[in-house]
Design a protein around this motif. Structure first.
Motif, short mmCIF file in Angstrom:
data_model
loop_
_atom_site.label_atom_id
_atom_site.label_comp_id
_atom_site.label_asym_id
_atom_site.label_seq_id
_atom_site.Cartn_x
_atom_site.Cartn_y
_atom_site.Cartn_z
N ARG A 1 0.82 -1.22 0.00
CA ARG A 1 0.00 0.00 0.00
C ARG A 1 0.85 1.27 0.00
N GLY A 2 2.03 1.16 -0.56
CA GLY A 2 2.86 2.34 -0.72
C GLY A 2 3.57 2.80 0.53
N VAL A 3 3.60 1.99 1.57
CA VAL A 3 4.27 2.36 2.83
C VAL A 3 5.08 1.17 3.32
N LEU A 4 6.39 1.33 3.36
CA LEU A 4 7.29 0.30 3.89
C LEU A 4 8.34 0.97 4.78
N ALA A 5 8.80 0.23 5.76
CA ALA A 5 9.87 0.73 6.61
C ALA A 5 10.70 -0.44 7.09
N VAL A 6 11.96 -0.15 7.42
CA VAL A 6 12.85 -1.13 8.02
C VAL A 6 13.02 -0.76 9.49
N GLY A 7 12.74 -1.73 10.37
CA GLY A 7 12.92 -1.52 11.80
C GLY A 7 14.14 -2.28 12.30
N LEU A 8 14.71 -1.81 13.40
CA LEU A 8 15.86 -2.44 14.03
C LEU A 8 15.43 -3.06 15.36
#
Length: 271
Positions: free
Chosen positions: A75-82
């Motif tokens: 849906r056009g929203v991605l993120a990388v978390g730590l």
């Protein structure tokens, strides 16, 4: 970008969708955002979140995003978390004599079920979730999505392989409650303890027989001829019962004062 190469190896995980990104960026989350990838049209609606993030934000068309991510449902929203350092179970549970409610997942290998259990834990105010070494990672992308982001804000810890649930419960001053269709007490009739470790096993085999023999066992009363509930559904019923007994739940509308005649008709039951 294969998720199995990130989770558990590089200390990273993938978050998708606006709701989960907002939760990961909130003060309640324990994880740090490393970077964000957005479709350009999603930028304006997330500007308030992005301005407060200490992380780079990249824009790319959805075709490029899907090619990078390998799946089209972001849906056009991605993120990388730590992930950071994993906390010890003792650091997650309020010390006695304070009330405590902890959910224990034993051998749950289905990401949908793990995500739903985290959503239930957040909804009913559990202090933490503990997972054994056989349970799947709650930071797997699908588990986060099914949890409605609860996996990002609910404290959780992982037990080492071979850990004894009953020894963990004793060390944390929790009463272990093993939920099973063969439990000796019914959930609605059993007095809830002030400090509880609710144990859920995988669907089918359930909790190990040796554990069941040593723990206080509960069952959910059902209609004759059927004794099966999805593990997350069963867990939700049990968490609601235990949370209500320790005053964790917000007052219901039913407990609100009745409206005065001057206030007009009560339409709380209308859709």
């Amino acid at each position: 970008m294969r998720e199995r190469d990130l989770v558990g190896r590089q200390g990273r995980f993938i978050v998708e969708g606006e709701v989960t990104l907002r939760l990961m960026a909130s003060q309640r989350a324990r994880f740090r955002t490393e970077s964000v990838l957005l479709a350009p049209e999603r930028w304006p609606g997330l500007a308030d979140v992005l301005d407060a993030l200490d992380a780079p934000v990249y824009l790319a068309g959805k075709t490029v995003m899907s090619a990078v991510a390998g799946f089209p449902i972001h849906r056009g929203v991605l993120a990388v978390g730590l992930t950071g350092d994993a906390p010890e179970p003792a650091a997650l549970v309020p010390p006695p004599p304070a009330p405590a409610l902890v959910l224990g997942l034993a051998g749950l290998t289905n990401h949908d079920n793990v995500g739903a259990c985290f959503r239930n834990a957040a909804a009913f105010g559990a202090d933490a979730v503990l997972l054994d070494a056989a349970s799947c990672d709650p930071l797997y992308r699908k588990a986060i999505r099914v949890s409605a982001g609860a996996a990002l804000i609910t404290p959780f810890g992982r037990l080492p392989a071979g850990a004894d649930w009953l020894a963990i419960a004793e060390a944390l001053a929790l009463e272990p409650l093993a939920l099973s269709p063969s439990g000796h007490e019914t959930l609605d009739a059993a007095p809830p303890p002030a400090r509880a470790l609710l144990l859920l096993g995988t669907e089918g085999p359930g909790l190990p027989a040796g554990l069941m023999a040593r723990a206080r066992t509960l069952r959910i009363a059902m209609a004759p001829g059927f004794d099966s509930l999805n593990v997350a559904t069963a867990g939700a019923l049990a968490l609601h019962r235990l949370a209500g007994a320790t005053g964790r739940l917000a007052p219901s509308l039913a407990s609100s004062p009745a409206p005065s005649p001057a206030a007009g008709p009560d339409r709380r039951g209308e859709c």
